[in-house]
Design a protein around this motif. Structure first.
Motif, PDB file in Angstrom:
ATOM      1  N   ARG A  75       0.812  -1.214   0.000  1.00 31.65           N
ATOM      2  CA  ARG A  75       0.000   0.000   0.000  1.00 31.65           C
ATOM      3  C   ARG A  75       0.851   1.271   0.000  1.00 31.65           C
ATOM      4  O   ARG A  75       0.657   2.180   0.790  1.00 31.65           O
ATOM      5  N   GLN A  76       1.809   1.270  -0.924  1.00 33.26           N
ATOM      6  CA  GLN A  76       2.628   2.482  -1.034  1.00 33.26           C
ATOM      7  C   GLN A  76       2.219   3.316  -2.231  1.00 33.26           C
ATOM      8  O   GLN A  76       2.006   2.768  -3.320  1.00 33.26           O
ATOM      9  N   VAL A  77       2.136   4.622  -2.010  1.00 34.38           N
ATOM     10  CA  VAL A  77       2.017   5.525  -3.153  1.00 34.38           C
ATOM     11  C   VAL A  77       3.450   5.663  -3.675  1.00 34.38           C
ATOM     12  O   VAL A  77       4.329   6.175  -2.984  1.00 34.38           O
ATOM     13  N   LEU A  78       3.693   5.163  -4.883  1.00 37.99           N
ATOM     14  CA  LEU A  78       5.075   5.062  -5.371  1.00 37.99           C
ATOM     15  C   LEU A  78       5.582   6.387  -5.926  1.00 37.99           C
ATOM     16  O   LEU A  78       6.703   6.794  -5.667  1.00 37.99           O
ATOM     17  N   VAL A  79       4.744   7.048  -6.713  1.00 35.07           N
ATOM     18  CA  VAL A  79       5.122   8.345  -7.297  1.00 35.07           C
ATOM     19  C   VAL A  79       3.894   9.238  -7.272  1.00 35.07           C
ATOM     20  O   VAL A  79       2.810   8.813  -7.694  1.00 35.07           O
ATOM     21  N   TRP A  80       4.069  10.456  -6.801  1.00 35.22           N
ATOM     22  CA  TRP A  80       2.967  11.423  -6.844  1.00 35.22           C
ATOM     23  C   TRP A  80       3.492  12.718  -7.449  1.00 35.22           C
ATOM     24  O   TRP A  80       4.449  13.308  -6.941  1.00 35.22           O
ATOM     25  N   ASP A  81       2.870  13.149  -8.540  1.00 34.71           N
ATOM     26  CA  ASP A  81       3.291  14.373  -9.204  1.00 34.71           C
ATOM     27  C   ASP A  81       2.174  15.420  -9.107  1.00 34.71           C
ATOM     28  O   ASP A  81       1.216  15.384  -9.890  1.00 34.71           O
ATOM     29  N   PRO A  82       2.297  16.354  -8.180  1.00 34.16           N
ATOM     30  CA  PRO A  82       1.225  17.354  -8.001  1.00 34.16           C
ATOM     31  C   PRO A  82       1.103  18.317  -9.183  1.00 34.16           C
ATOM     32  O   PRO A  82       0.099  19.023  -9.296  1.00 34.16           O
ATOM     33  N   THR A  84       1.045  17.353 -12.410  1.00 35.00           N
ATOM     34  CA  THR A  84       0.201  16.736 -13.450  1.00 35.00           C
ATOM     35  C   THR A  84      -1.010  15.992 -12.882  1.00 35.00           C
ATOM     36  O   THR A  84      -1.939  15.656 -13.619  1.00 35.00           O
ATOM     37  N   GLY A  85      -0.976  15.672 -11.595  1.00 39.88           N
ATOM     38  CA  GLY A  85      -2.056  14.880 -10.997  1.00 39.88           C
ATOM     39  C   GLY A  85      -1.965  13.413 -11.366  1.00 39.88           C
ATOM     40  O   GLY A  85      -2.954  12.685 -11.279  1.00 39.88           O
ATOM     41  N   ILE A  86      -0.766  12.975 -11.764  1.00 35.57           N
ATOM     42  CA  ILE A  86      -0.601  11.549 -12.101  1.00 35.57           C
ATOM     43  C   ILE A  86       0.048  10.833 -10.917  1.00 35.57           C
ATOM     44  O   ILE A  86       1.037  11.310 -10.352  1.00 35.57           O
ATOM     45  N   VAL A  87      -0.522   9.691 -10.566  1.00 40.21           N
ATOM     46  CA  VAL A  87      -0.033   8.961  -9.406  1.00 40.21           C
ATOM     47  C   VAL A  87       0.227   7.500  -9.777  1.00 40.21           C
ATOM     48  O   VAL A  87      -0.510   6.921 -10.582  1.00 40.21           O
ATOM     49  N   ASP A  88       1.306   6.941  -9.226  1.00 41.17           N
ATOM     50  CA  ASP A  88       1.588   5.514  -9.371  1.00 41.17           C
ATOM     51  C   ASP A  88       1.378   4.874  -8.005  1.00 41.17           C
ATOM     52  O   ASP A  88       1.980   5.333  -7.021  1.00 41.17           O
ATOM     53  N   VAL A  89       0.566   3.832  -7.970  1.00 37.86           N
ATOM     54  CA  VAL A  89       0.271   3.222  -6.672  1.00 37.86           C
ATOM     55  C   VAL A  89       0.472   1.719  -6.704  1.00 37.86           C
ATOM     56  O   VAL A  89       0.309   1.072  -7.738  1.00 37.86           O
ATOM     57  N   GLU A  90       0.782   1.190  -5.536  1.00 42.77           N
ATOM     58  CA  GLU A  90       0.713  -0.264  -5.363  1.00 42.77           C
ATOM     59  C   GLU A  90      -0.771  -0.631  -5.267  1.00 42.77           C
ATOM     60  O   GLU A  90      -1.616   0.211  -4.946  1.00 42.77           O
ATOM     61  N   TRP A  99      -6.934   9.988  -1.658  1.00 41.05           N
ATOM     62  CA  TRP A  99      -7.418  11.375  -1.618  1.00 41.05           C
ATOM     63  C   TRP A  99      -6.765  12.170  -0.501  1.00 41.05           C
ATOM     64  O   TRP A  99      -6.517  13.371  -0.632  1.00 41.05           O
ATOM     65  N   ARG A 100      -6.430  11.478   0.608  1.00 46.59           N
ATOM     66  CA  ARG A 100      -5.812  12.215   1.716  1.00 46.59           C
ATOM     67  C   ARG A 100      -4.428  12.732   1.324  1.00 46.59           C
ATOM     68  O   ARG A 100      -3.999  13.785   1.789  1.00 46.59           O
ATOM     69  N   GLN A 101      -3.744  11.987   0.457  1.00 45.60           N
ATOM     70  CA  GLN A 101      -2.431  12.443   0.032  1.00 45.60           C
ATOM     71  C   GLN A 101      -2.534  13.551  -1.030  1.00 45.60           C
ATOM     72  O   GLN A 101      -1.733  14.473  -1.046  1.00 45.60           O
ATOM     73  N   THR A 102      -3.523  13.467  -1.920  1.00 40.88           N
ATOM     74  CA  THR A 102      -3.503  14.352  -3.090  1.00 40.88           C
ATOM     75  C   THR A 102      -4.384  15.594  -2.946  1.00 40.88           C
ATOM     76  O   THR A 102      -4.164  16.578  -3.648  1.00 40.88           O
ATOM     77  N   LEU A 103      -5.359  15.548  -2.056  1.00 36.74           N
ATOM     78  CA  LEU A 103      -6.287  16.688  -1.968  1.00 36.74           C
ATOM     79  C   LEU A 103      -5.591  18.002  -1.590  1.00 36.74           C
ATOM     80  O   LEU A 103      -5.921  19.052  -2.166  1.00 36.74           O
ATOM     81  N   ARG A 182       0.795  -2.696  -9.982  1.00 39.50           N
ATOM     82  CA  ARG A 182       0.998  -1.240  -9.959  1.00 39.50           C
ATOM     83  C   ARG A 182      -0.026  -0.622 -10.898  1.00 39.50           C
ATOM     84  O   ARG A 182      -0.351  -1.212 -11.940  1.00 39.50           O
ATOM     85  N   ALA A 183      -0.528   0.539 -10.536  1.00 44.22           N
ATOM     86  CA  ALA A 183      -1.437   1.256 -11.440  1.00 44.22           C
ATOM     87  C   ALA A 183      -1.022   2.719 -11.515  1.00 44.22           C
ATOM     88  O   ALA A 183      -0.626   3.310 -10.501  1.00 44.22           O
ATOM     89  N   ARG A 184      -1.101   3.267 -12.715  1.00 46.08           N
ATOM     90  CA  ARG A 184      -0.863   4.713 -12.898  1.00 46.08           C
ATOM     91  C   ARG A 184      -2.206   5.351 -13.229  1.00 46.08           C
ATOM     92  O   ARG A 184      -2.885   4.947 -14.176  1.00 46.08           O
ATOM     93  N   ILE A 185      -2.558   6.354 -12.442  1.00 49.25           N
ATOM     94  CA  ILE A 185      -3.902   6.930 -12.560  1.00 49.25           C
ATOM     95  C   ILE A 185      -3.823   8.447 -12.686  1.00 49.25           C
ATOM     96  O   ILE A 185      -3.006   9.099 -12.018  1.00 49.25           O
TER      97      ILE A 185
END
Ligand code: FAD
Length: 472
Positions: A75-82, A84-90, A99-103, A182-185
């Protein structure tokens, strides 16, 4: 490392607590461990079922005597780019975590479910939808790429450009073609932690559907609740909630409203009663008489003082209504609950939903909670969406009437099949497999089975749900 811990037998249930089975629970923490588990399972001939947060109501995430591969420790957020709003997650990252991390950076998941507990892996495997399915499509529409681990140990990245056929089948393929590691969203930009919402009462089913349809292009979120108890001219009376995000100049202090702690749902009712005890207070009303009264009270409130009310609400408060009372599902113990959600094309929706509500009334098994949404088709192979509406129904499971309830689900499903509709496996526990299979067009299931044969020829990945709906 021992990866097939025969000593860790656990009872694993669907979220609704009405169905479950014993399985061997494993909780890997990284892709290497998942690969090792797959390899060991393959050589032992042991079937595996993937499990996220276990929020599917029925039998999607367990398998009798199967190896339950629980992703909750990945359950790690692997990459967060504020920027572009693109996130890579486990896969085990939950909607809540995301949402708590990105809001605070002004980004919100474009598709969220009625609870924030599901994982992104489980959400993509079921291709979940939100109250904005008409406007934004399902979660899969916002997924840029995935890493997929197949039982032979191959890890591949798939997307709309790389192996598009696999990508469109894995999303919504309920974990049968491979494991999402992994998912990129792509998230959605928001300018405030508030939304503006409006509530409207509607006297019957026809009006409720019409108003949802009228509102669908003007509001981001549209959801209808209906009182499933009355018949005749009041059949399907209900309340609608519309909501939209605020534009940049509408929130005087966005930094404050985007702060996760300001989104938190209150932990007490009226500042006094701890919400953790609320479900116990609700339990005495969880019977036909009590629920009839609660549905009536909700409708009266919504059609009098609440009618046409326009109000601001936090994004979390509006989105995760079903998290408001912790553990509310326990009111359904000892039998638990099942859920049935049918998707019906616009032209047939009123007729089919009317018939379903009448069936419940005739059989004396009314739904305690009924919700309507508007949907649009999407490009995923086993999609449940149609250009139409869905009606989602919760039913308590009472031991003495369990068989009758299962038989009623069959009866509810028949008119859906005739109307060219679909069903939502994530919430299902009782649908006969032949009715599920009958909803797919020419060659659709053949294509899925061909992919299964290619990616998992030994049938390592299974679930009770897949055995029931896809088997035979
Ligand atoms: C209160 C409540 C409200 C809900 N509201 C909505 C809603 O509004 N809209 C909606 O669409 N759904 C809704 N759901 C259903 C829920 O969102 C879905 O069932 C979702 O799939 C649950 O995710 P999970 O992480 O709990 O997955 P699980 O339930 O544990 O698993 C779901 C499926 O995904 C597979 N899976 C899990 N992880 C992986 C992985 N890493 N790789 C491959 N396959 C995997 C499992 O094998 C299983 O088939 C709701 C559920 C609840 C309890």
């Amino acid at each position: 490392m021992t990866v097939l811990p025969a000593d860790r037998i656990a009872r694993v249930e669907g979220w609704g607590m009405a169905v479950g089975a014993d399985g061997y629970l494993v909780q890997p923490t990284d892709v290497e461990q998942v690969t090792e588990i797959l390899g060991a399972a393959r050589s032992a001939g042991a079937p595996i079922v993937a499990r996220g947060a276990g929020c599917s109501y029925g039998d999607a995430a367990f398998l009798p005597e199967g190896l339950v591969l629980d992703f909750s420790r990945m359950r790690q957020v692997l990459v967060w780019d504020p920027a572009t709003g693109i996130v890579d997650v486990e896969p085990g990252v939950t909607v809540r975590q995301l949402w708590r991390q990105t809001l605070p950076d002004g980004w919100w998941p474009p598709v969220v479910t009625g609870t924030m507990e599901p994982t992104l892996g489980g959400g993509l495997a079921m291709n979940v939808h939100g109250k904005n399915n008409w406007a934004r499509g399902p979660m899969g529409d916002h997924c840029i790429e995935l890493d997929l681990l197949t039982p032979d140990g191959t890890l591949r990245t798939i997307s709309r450009d790389i192996e598009p056929e696999v990508f469109h089948a894995v999303i919504g393929g309920f974990g049968q073609l491979g494991l999402i590691t992994r998912a990129r969203i792509q998230l959605k930009k928001v300018h405030s932690g508030f939304i503006e919402a409006k509530a409207v009462a509607t006297p019957d089913l026809g009006e409720l559907l019409q108003q949802i349809d009228d509102a669908k292009d003007d509001w981001e979120y549209v959801v209808g609740w209906l009182d499933a108890f009355p018949g005749g001219s009041k059949l399907g009376r209900g309340l609608l909630h519309f909501a939209r995000h605020l534009s940049p100049d509408e929130d005087p202090d966005p930094a404050a409203s985007l702060e996760p702690t300001n989104q938190d749902l209150p932990s007490t009712l009226f500042g006094v009663v701890p919400k953790s005890v609320l479900w116990r207070m609700m339990k005495p009303f969880t019977n036909d008489l009590g629920m009839r009264a609660i549905n009536l009270a909700k409708y009266i409130q919504g059609s009098t003082i609440g009618n046409n009310a326009v109000y601001r609400q936090t994004l979390a408060g509006f989105s995760f209504l079903l998290d408001y009372v912790p553990d509310w599902k326990k009111v359904y113990l000892p039998g638990g609950l099942i859920h049935h959600q049918s998707f019906v094309p616009v032209a047939h929706a009123e007729r089919v939903f009317r018939a379903q509500l009448e069936i419940c009334r005739r059989r004396g098994m009314p739904s305690y909670l009924a919700v309507l949404k508007r949907h649009r088709p999407d490009p995923f192979l086993l999609t449940h969406a149609v250009d139409g509406f869905s009606m989602a129904l919760d039913f308590p499971v009472v031991k003495s009437r369990r068989e009758e309830l299962w038989a009623m689900v069959r009866e509810l499903a028949e008119p859906v099949v005739e109307a060219g509709g679909r069903f939502y496996p994530a919430k299902d526990a009782a649908l006969p497999g032949e009715l599920y299979r009958a909803t797919f067009g020419e060659g659709q299931l053949d294509r899925f089975h061909a992919l299964k044969q290619r990616l998992d020829p030994d049938g390592v990945l299974r679930s009770a749900l897949a055995d029931r709906l896809l088997g035979g």
